[in-house]
Design a protein around this motif. Structure first.
Motif, PDB file in Angstrom:
ATOM      1  N   TYR A 283     -56.833  17.648  19.567  1.00 18.47           N
ATOM      2  CA  TYR A 283     -57.530  16.367  19.370  1.00 18.47           C
ATOM      3  C   TYR A 283     -57.381  15.556  20.653  1.00 18.47           C
ATOM      4  CZ  TYR A 283     -58.726  11.915  17.004  1.00 18.47           C
ATOM      5  OH  TYR A 283     -59.295  10.722  16.632  1.00 18.47           O
ATOM      6  N   LEU A 284     -58.499  15.226  21.283  1.00 17.71           N
ATOM      7  CA  LEU A 284     -58.496  14.426  22.504  1.00 17.71           C
ATOM      8  C   LEU A 284     -59.452  13.261  22.307  1.00 17.71           C
ATOM      9  CD1 LEU A 284     -57.655  13.999  25.471  1.00 17.71           C
ATOM     10  CD2 LEU A 284     -59.600  15.441  26.127  1.00 17.71           C
ATOM     11  N   ALA A 285     -58.907  12.048  22.240  1.00 16.71           N
ATOM     12  CA  ALA A 285     -59.713  10.851  22.014  1.00 16.71           C
ATOM     13  C   ALA A 285     -59.552   9.902  23.196  1.00 16.71           C
ATOM     14  CB  ALA A 285     -59.294  10.164  20.719  1.00 16.71           C
ATOM     15  N   LEU A 286     -60.624   9.762  23.989  1.00 17.62           N
ATOM     16  CA  LEU A 286     -60.629   8.858  25.139  1.00 17.62           C
ATOM     17  C   LEU A 286     -61.762   7.849  25.009  1.00 17.62           C
ATOM     18  CD1 LEU A 286     -60.244  11.555  27.983  1.00 17.62           C
ATOM     19  CD2 LEU A 286     -58.438  10.436  26.700  1.00 17.62           C
ATOM     20  N   GLY A 287     -62.393   7.768  23.863  1.00 14.58           N
ATOM     21  CA  GLY A 287     -63.575   6.927  23.688  1.00 14.58           C
ATOM     22  C   GLY A 287     -63.263   5.439  23.718  1.00 14.58           C
ATOM     23  N   ILE A 288     -64.325   4.649  23.919  1.00 15.01           N
ATOM     24  CA  ILE A 288     -64.277   3.183  23.933  1.00 15.01           C
ATOM     25  C   ILE A 288     -63.250   2.684  24.957  1.00 15.01           C
ATOM     26  CG2 ILE A 288     -64.315   1.110  22.493  1.00 15.01           C
ATOM     27  CD1 ILE A 288     -64.640   2.806  20.071  1.00 15.01           C
ATOM     28  N   ASN A 289     -63.434   3.108  26.202  1.00 13.41           N
ATOM     29  CA  ASN A 289     -62.675   2.602  27.339  1.00 13.41           C
ATOM     30  C   ASN A 289     -63.661   2.264  28.447  1.00 13.41           C
ATOM     31  OD1 ASN A 289     -59.581   2.702  27.025  1.00 13.41           O
ATOM     32  ND2 ASN A 289     -60.196   4.660  26.113  1.00 13.41           N
ATOM     33  N   HIS A 290     -63.208   2.275  29.685  1.00  7.64           N
ATOM     34  CA  HIS A 290     -64.094   1.952  30.810  1.00  7.64           C
ATOM     35  C   HIS A 290     -64.026   3.037  31.886  1.00  7.64           C
ATOM     36  CE1 HIS A 290     -64.452  -2.013  29.017  1.00  7.64           C
ATOM     37  NE2 HIS A 290     -63.135  -2.121  29.011  1.00  7.64           N
ATOM     38  N   PHE A 291     -63.832   4.286  31.472  1.00  6.63           N
ATOM     39  CA  PHE A 291     -63.808   5.382  32.441  1.00  6.63           C
ATOM     40  C   PHE A 291     -65.188   5.518  33.081  1.00  6.63           C
ATOM     41  CE2 PHE A 291     -60.497   6.901  29.363  1.00  6.63           C
ATOM     42  CZ  PHE A 291     -59.421   6.783  30.223  1.00  6.63           C
ATOM     43  N   HIS A 292     -65.200   5.828  34.376  1.00  7.31           N
ATOM     44  CA  HIS A 292     -66.472   6.050  35.051  1.00  7.31           C
ATOM     45  C   HIS A 292     -66.373   7.309  35.902  1.00  7.31           C
ATOM     46  CE1 HIS A 292     -64.194   3.502  37.965  1.00  7.31           C
ATOM     47  NE2 HIS A 292     -64.703   4.367  38.836  1.00  7.31           N
ATOM     48  N   GLY A 293     -67.450   7.610  36.609  1.00  6.81           N
ATOM     49  CA  GLY A 293     -67.478   8.831  37.392  1.00  6.81           C
ATOM     50  C   GLY A 293     -67.810  10.036  36.530  1.00  6.81           C
ATOM     51  N   ASP A 294     -67.605  11.222  37.112  1.00  8.85           N
ATOM     52  CA  ASP A 294     -67.928  12.464  36.404  1.00  8.85           C
ATOM     53  C   ASP A 294     -66.869  12.818  35.373  1.00  8.85           C
ATOM     54  OD1 ASP A 294     -70.135  12.639  37.991  1.00  8.85           O
ATOM     55  OD2 ASP A 294     -69.319  14.186  39.328  1.00  8.85           O
ATOM     56  N   ILE A 295     -67.304  13.531  34.358  1.00  9.65           N
ATOM     57  CA  ILE A 295     -66.356  14.169  33.442  1.00  9.65           C
ATOM     58  C   ILE A 295     -65.805  15.388  34.176  1.00  9.65           C
ATOM     59  CG2 ILE A 295     -66.092  15.381  31.245  1.00  9.65           C
ATOM     60  CD1 ILE A 295     -68.425  13.732  30.163  1.00  9.65           C
ATOM     61  N   PRO A 296     -64.490  15.480  34.372  1.00 11.79           N
ATOM     62  CA  PRO A 296     -63.944  16.593  35.163  1.00 11.79           C
ATOM     63  C   PRO A 296     -64.313  17.954  34.565  1.00 11.79           C
ATOM     64  CG  PRO A 296     -62.257  14.937  34.711  1.00 11.79           C
ATOM     65  CD  PRO A 296     -63.438  14.589  33.865  1.00 11.79           C
ATOM     66  N   ARG A 297     -64.698  18.874  35.423  1.00 14.54           N
ATOM     67  CA  ARG A 297     -65.000  20.235  34.964  1.00 14.54           C
ATOM     68  C   ARG A 297     -63.764  20.906  34.362  1.00 14.54           C
ATOM     69  NH1 ARG A 297     -69.359  22.952  36.387  1.00 14.54           N
ATOM     70  NH2 ARG A 297     -68.172  24.904  36.579  1.00 14.54           N
ATOM     71  N   SER A 298     -62.581  20.457  34.803  1.00 21.28           N
ATOM     72  CA  SER A 298     -61.333  21.064  34.322  1.00 21.28           C
ATOM     73  C   SER A 298     -61.128  20.859  32.832  1.00 21.28           C
ATOM     74  CB  SER A 298     -60.137  20.479  35.083  1.00 21.28           C
ATOM     75  OG  SER A 298     -60.029  19.076  34.855  1.00 21.28           O
ATOM     76  N   ILE A 299     -61.900  19.970  32.246  1.00 22.07           N
ATOM     77  CA  ILE A 299     -61.741  19.717  30.808  1.00 22.07           C
ATOM     78  C   ILE A 299     -62.077  20.964  29.999  1.00 22.07           C
ATOM     79  CG2 ILE A 299     -64.034  18.912  30.072  1.00 22.07           C
ATOM     80  CD1 ILE A 299     -62.477  16.387  28.976  1.00 22.07           C
ATOM     81  N   GLY A 300     -62.801  21.871  30.626  1.00 21.19           N
ATOM     82  CA  GLY A 300     -63.125  23.141  29.977  1.00 21.19           C
ATOM     83  C   GLY A 300     -61.927  24.053  29.803  1.00 21.19           C
ATOM     84  N   ASN A 301     -60.783  23.698  30.417  1.00 24.41           N
ATOM     85  CA  ASN A 301     -59.567  24.501  30.262  1.00 24.41           C
ATOM     86  C   ASN A 301     -58.885  24.271  28.910  1.00 24.41           C
ATOM     87  OD1 ASN A 301     -59.954  25.341  32.892  1.00 24.41           O
ATOM     88  ND2 ASN A 301     -58.523  23.840  33.758  1.00 24.41           N
ATOM     89  N   LEU A 302     -59.255  23.207  28.208  1.00 20.48           N
ATOM     90  CA  LEU A 302     -58.571  22.834  26.958  1.00 20.48           C
ATOM     91  C   LEU A 302     -59.149  23.643  25.800  1.00 20.48           C
ATOM     92  CD1 LEU A 302     -58.482  18.976  27.518  1.00 20.48           C
ATOM     93  CD2 LEU A 302     -56.785  20.692  28.176  1.00 20.48           C
ATOM     94  N   VAL A 303     -58.901  24.946  25.856  1.00 22.41           N
ATOM     95  CA  VAL A 303     -59.576  25.872  24.945  1.00 22.41           C
ATOM     96  C   VAL A 303     -59.106  25.750  23.495  1.00 22.41           C
ATOM     97  CG1 VAL A 303     -60.111  27.550  26.738  1.00 22.41           C
ATOM     98  CG2 VAL A 303     -57.896  27.656  25.575  1.00 22.41           C
ATOM     99  N   GLY A 304     -58.052  25.009  23.243  1.00 20.30           N
ATOM    100  CA  GLY A 304     -57.590  24.834  21.868  1.00 20.30           C
ATOM    101  C   GLY A 304     -58.233  23.661  21.156  1.00 20.30           C
ATOM    102  N   LEU A 305     -59.053  22.891  21.873  1.00 17.56           N
ATOM    103  CA  LEU A 305     -59.609  21.657  21.303  1.00 17.56           C
ATOM    104  C   LEU A 305     -60.489  21.927  20.085  1.00 17.56           C
ATOM    105  CD1 LEU A 305     -60.674  19.301  24.235  1.00 17.56           C
ATOM    106  CD2 LEU A 305     -58.851  18.964  22.564  1.00 17.56           C
ATOM    107  N   LEU A 306     -60.289  21.102  19.050  1.00 14.25           N
ATOM    108  CA  LEU A 306     -61.161  21.077  17.886  1.00 14.25           C
ATOM    109  C   LEU A 306     -62.046  19.837  17.899  1.00 14.25           C
ATOM    110  CD1 LEU A 306     -58.632  22.141  15.094  1.00 14.25           C
ATOM    111  CD2 LEU A 306     -60.195  23.585  16.370  1.00 14.25           C
ATOM    112  N   LEU A 307     -61.541  18.758  18.459  1.00 15.29           N
ATOM    113  CA  LEU A 307     -62.300  17.509  18.487  1.00 15.29           C
ATOM    114  C   LEU A 307     -62.106  16.824  19.831  1.00 15.29           C
ATOM    115  CD1 LEU A 307     -62.688  14.894  15.707  1.00 15.29           C
ATOM    116  CD2 LEU A 307     -61.936  14.137  17.926  1.00 15.29           C
ATOM    117  N   MET A 308     -63.213  16.378  20.438  1.00 21.20           N
ATOM    118  CA  MET A 308     -63.144  15.667  21.709  1.00 21.20           C
ATOM    119  C   MET A 308     -64.077  14.453  21.657  1.00 21.20           C
ATOM    120  SD  MET A 308     -63.495  17.017  25.623  1.00 21.20           S
ATOM    121  CE  MET A 308     -65.156  17.652  25.512  1.00 21.20           C
ATOM    122  N   ILE A 309     -63.504  13.283  21.915  1.00 26.42           N
ATOM    123  CA  ILE A 309     -64.262  12.037  21.885  1.00 26.42           C
ATOM    124  C   ILE A 309     -64.179  11.386  23.265  1.00 26.42           C
ATOM    125  CG2 ILE A 309     -64.486   9.757  20.823  1.00 26.42           C
ATOM    126  CD1 ILE A 309     -63.077  10.880  18.364  1.00 26.42           C
TER     127      ILE A 309
END
Length: 1012
Positions: free
Chosen positions: A383-409
């Motif tokens: 479970y990775l929840a980063l929603g409702i913040n002020h992040f900008h720029g690109d979504i890192p490609r490395s996020i694809g390494n989190l192969v166990g994820l069931l939910l990503m916000i």
């Protein structure tokens, strides 16, 4: 001395004999005295137990042994001391006992332990318990006791363990409890206690665990709790507490669990938190402020950190690298953020948290670029929840390494750039939210790799291009949001072939054009469809009437023309309909008066004629017809002109006669043509009619595919058939299941024909897919018939529930069970309510539920099926189905109906959730699986759940808070209620499968959100 006086001389032996006699007389006297006293004591205990039984209702027979044929020390739940044969333990847990607890319990004066957990005792807790001075353990958890906690419980001077949780107790905690100097455990959670937590309880210096959550105490946390130097667990959540957390609590060095969530606590935390043994630290949903102390990094045993829903602020400086055992980090809904360039540096320190399951930092004030080190997080992260913040720029490609994820916000940020194609690696992902950002470019095809997605939200971005065809691979998708983007092109028909879509399909606010594909009618389970604010044109397809579950339909702000199709009259559940700002014409359809609409917008079209004035048309705030200049009538508030009277009968009779004559001739010609075609088709070989749909196979090919129908390839046996695993070599190797009919058995031939006929009429993702059939002769000239199916790699549900090979068989968890049951419900709902003609399966049971690679369920074996409304096929083999699953009305000679399938489904559901077959040896003398489950409702459902089979709790990764535990128990109650309702003896009392699907969907949603 008188010489005549006789002189008595006693020899030593005679003297000894006299003393010997006196001594043993005394011993005998004392023995009888002791025996009499002991007998009297035993009679007291015996009588007390009899009085307890007298006013106790015992529906399950737990007290059957409490009779005169056994000594009371041998009664169930009773333990006696070896020396005095007095009752020392009375343990009757989870026995379904009801009624009052007899005050005679106070006569069991040697009682050390009284445990009546998880029954239905009611009334007050008898104050006679205060007589039990030897009592050490008192557990009355999960009953219906009401009234006050008796103050004279202080008479139990040896009491160490007091547990009264989950009752209906009121009033205050008696201050007399503070006199119990040996008390180590107090559990009073989930009652209605008020009056605050008494500060005098701090006098009990032996306290190790204090659980009083979910009581409306009010007041503040007493400073005196800091006196409990041996305290391990302090659970005070949802107690309506206010004020600050006393500083004395931070000195409790042995504390392992600390929860004060869901109160109104204020103030800040001290810089130094020295909980060296703390494992659970919960401050969720309070009003705490200030920085979060970095000293939490020294709590190296911490596994759960929850501070969601406070007002913590500033830079998060926690060094998580020391917290190698942490599982859950929930920091969201706070004011964290510093506007410093390195404020996200703490992400780097999470690399050492190799067991991390959940990271929630959503709804804060974090900003800046998301570091690439996000890809170094634990492979266990779900479970990775980063929603409702002020992040900008690109979504890192490395996020694809989190192969166990069931939910990503990641929604509601300011991310820009393209959606990284590496997201396609997240094969386990079930929910993805990238909405409300500034993402651009096209939707990557790799999204189609996420075959387990049930929620996809890409709305409110700047995405462009066409909707990729790869989205058609998301066969488990429940809701899809692509709204408010710059998407162009036609709506691809494959989107409408996602039959799993049952919640929402939102394609609004784009630049889509073309007509609405007729395939939209395939979305039979869809609840909401929004195509508004596009450039769609043409007529509104009549196939929309097939979307039987629609409650919201928005087609406004397009270029649709023509009339509203009358097929929409079948949308009986429609609540909201908006077709405004199109080019629609014709009269306002009368069928809109028959639908329970709560909102209707027909504005800015070219409708004409009279506006109705009933149902939704009677509420001026619920509908609009603005911008239609040729309308008249309606309610006064509309201000429309009155409709002109016309000669309604002019020319209508002759025209009516002509229309009837033309229609009759047309029907007659059509019927004759149909009869001629049908007769011609019957004279053709059966396989020629399906040659385009099915491949052709010979007996020789099937013989080779199954290695001569070898024993090694045998995967199942039935009354009419055997099933073999095989490999067909066509253009490519296809692994199949070959069902060979035992034609020598009576009824096998009809079973084959019945199954072939059924498969000609049905297709659904939760039905086993038939590849072909073979009707031929073997190499000895004997008739040979077989059906070839898609092979299901995970076998049958029966194997998962009851296989004797427990070591190699993996265990189903609760979410998997409900997923499977929902799949089966979808299949039956299709057969009963959306298939023409209606099909009754006739033999639903676990062995006929097959599971594919993704554990999706497929219903198979239609050998006993009945196609309603036809005379074909009929069974001549007596009652169809399998004992235990057959509806009781079949025994009365009733016809096969869809209600009988519902009964079988109810039994199947109860079997899956309890782990007990309907023919289990325990079900006798009037007790059945249905009654077994029914008697457990609503308060004892957990008693009938087979935890070893379902792994109910351990299988739920979200089972870690009291709130989630309660939700899971509520889900279990709802599931059992469905099973009980479906398996009622009376067909009229059973649910329809459409309602079953409707009831299961929210349960599945709840469990999915807990699981992730």
């Amino acid at each position: 001395m008188d010489s005549k006086q006789p002189i008595i001389r006693l020899s030593f032996p005679s003297l000894f004999s006299l003393y010997h006699f006196q001594f043993y007389s005394f011993v005998i006297f004392m023995t009888f005295t002791i025996i009499s006293a002991s007998y009297a004591g035993n009679e007291t205990d015996h009588h007390a137990l009899q009085m307890i039984k007298l006013i106790t209702q015992d529906p399950y027979g737990a007290l059957t042994s409490w009779n005169n044929s056994l000594h009371f020390c041998d009664w169930a739940g009773v333990t006696c001391g070896k020396r005095h044969r007095r009752v020392t333990r009375l343990v009757l847990e989870s026995q379904g006992l009801k009624g009052m607890l007899s005050p005679y319990v106070g006569n069991l004066s040697f009682l050390h332990e009284l445990r009546l957990v998880n029954n239905s005792f009611q009334g007050i807790i008898p104050h006679e318990l205060g007589r039990l001075s030897r009592l050490r353990i008192l557990r009355l958890v999960k009953n219906k006791f009401n009234g006050l906690i008796p103050a004279n419980i202080s008479g139990c001077s040896n009491l160490q363990d007091l547990r009264l949780s989950y009752n209906e107790l009121v009033g205050t905690i008696p201050i007399e409890i503070s006199f119990l100097s040996k008390l180590a455990i107090v559990s009073l959670r989930s009652n209605s206690l008020t009056g605050g937590i008494p500060s005098c309880l701090g006098n009990i210096t032996s306290m190790k665990a204090f659980y009083v959550a979910e009581n409306p105490f009010g007041g503040s946390i007493p400073e005196t709790i800091g006196n409990w130097k041996y305290l391990n667990d302090l659970i005070l959540y949802a107690c309506n507490l206010s004020g600050i957390i006393p500083h004395s609590l931070y000195n409790l060095s042995l504390l392992t669990s600390f929860s004060v969530s869901d109160n109104q606590l204020s103030g800040s935390l001290p810089p130094a938190i020295m909980f060296s043994h703390i494992e659970l630290f919960q401050l969720t949903n309070n009003q705490l402020t200030g920085p979060f102390p970095p000293s939490i990094s020294n709590c190296t045993r911490l596994s759960i950190l929850e501070i969601i829903g406070n007002k913590f602020s500033g830079k998060l400086t926690t060094d998580f690298s020391k917290l190698s055992d942490i599982l859950y980090i929930r920091l969201g809904d706070n004011l964290f953020g510093s506007k410093e360039a390195d404020e996200m540096k703490f992400i780097d320190s999470l690399k050492n948290c190799t067991r991390l399951i959940e990271l929630d930092i959503g709804q804060c004030e974090f900003q800046g670029v998301l570091p690439t080190s996000i890809g170094n997080l634990s492979s266990q992260l779900q479970y990775l929840a980063l929603g409702i913040n002020h992040f900008h720029g690109d979504i890192p490609r490395s996020i694809g390494n989190l192969v166990g994820l069931l939910l990503m916000i990641l929604g509601a940020n300011q991310f820009t750039g393209n959606i990284p194609s590496t997201l396609g690696k997240l094969q386990k992902l079930e929910s993805l939210d990238l909405s409300e950002n500034g993402l651009s470019g096209t939707i990557p095809d790799s999204i189609g790799n996420l075959s387990k997605l049930f929620h996809l939200s890409l709305g409110s971005n700047n995405l462009e291009g066409q909707i990729p065809s790869s989205l058609g691979e998301l066969h488990r998708l429940l809701e899809l949001f692509l709204n408010e983007n710059n998407l162009t092109g036609k709506i691809p028909s494959h989107i409408f072939q996602l039959s799993s879509l049952s919640k929402t399909l939102d394609l609004s606010d784009n630049y889509l054009f073309g007509s609405l594909p007729t395939e939209v009618g395939d979305l039979k389970m869809l609840g909401a469809l929004d195509l508004s604010y596009n450039n769609l044109s043409g007529n509104i397809t009549s196939s929309l009437g097939g979307c039987a579950s629609l409650s919201s339909l928005y087609l406004n702000s397009n270029n649709f023309q023509g009339t509203i199709p009358p097929t929409l009259s079948s949308l009986k559940g429609l609540i909201e309909l908006d077709v405004s700002q199109n080019n629609l014409s014709g009269k306002v359809p009368q069928f809109l008066e028959g639908i329970s609409l709560e909102y209707l917008n027909l504005s800015y079209n070219d409708f004409e004629g009279e506006v109705p004035s009933v149902k939704v048309f009677a509420n001026i705030s619920a509908f609009s017809v603005l911008g239609n200049s040729r309308l008249c009538g309606g309610i006064v508030e509309l201000g429309l002109p009155k409709c002109k009277e016309t000669n309604k009968h002019k020319m209508k009779f002759p025209l009516f006669v002509i229309v009837i004559m033309i229609a009759s001739i047309f029907v007659m010609i059509t019927c004759l043509a149909y009869a001629w075609c049908k007769k011609k088709r019957k004279n053709q070989l059966s396989q020629s009619s399906t040659s385009k749909r099915f491949m052709k196979v010979t007996y020789g090919q099937l013989l080779k595919a199954t290695a001569g129908f070898s024993e090694a390839n045998l995967i199942g046996n039935g009354g009419f058939s055997s099933v073999y695993k095989g490999t067909l070599h066509e253009d490519e190797e296809i692994i199949v299941a070959v069902k060979v009919l035992h034609l020598q058995n009576r009824g096998a031939q009809k079973s084959f024909l019945r199954e072939c006929e059924a498969w000609r009429n049905i297709r659904h993702r939760n039905l086993l897919r038939i590849i072909t059939s073979c009707s031929s002769v073997d190499f000895q000239g004997n008739d040979f018939k077989a059906l070839v199916y898609e092979f299901m790699s995970n076998g049958s549900l029966d194997y998962w529930l009851h296989s004797s090979d427990i070591i190699s068989r993996p265990t189903l968890n609760l979410l998997q069970i409900v997923n499977i049951l929902t799949d089966v419900a979808y299949a039956l709902d299709y057969l009963h309510n959306h298939c023409m003609p209606t099909v009754v399966h006739g033999d639903l049971k676990p062995s006929n539920i097959l599971l594919d690679d993704d554990m999706m369920a497929h219903v198979g074996d239609f050998g006993l099926a009945k196609i309603l409304g036809t005379s074909y096929p009929n069974s001549s083999t007596g009652i169809g189905g399998t004992i235990g699953y057959v509806a009781p009305e079949y025994g009365l000679g009733c016809e096969m109906t869809s209600s009988a399938d519902v009964y079988s489904f109810g039994i199947l559901l109860l079997e899956a959730i309890t782990g007990k077959k309907p023919i289990d040896s325990m079900f006798n003398e009037g007790l059945s699986l249905h009654k077994f489950a029914s008697m457990a409702l609503p308060d004892h459902v957990t008693d009938v759940i087979d935890r070893n089979t379902l792994n109910v709790y351990q299988g739920m990764s979200g089972y870690n808070t009291e709130a989630n535990a309660k939700k899971i128990e509520e889900c279990l109650v709802s599931i059992v209620k469905i099973g009980v309702s479906c398996s009622m003896d009376s067909p009229a009392q059973r649910m329809d499968m459409g309602k079953v699907v409707h009831e299961l969907r929210p349960i599945l949603d709840t469990l999915q959100h807990i699981e992730v």
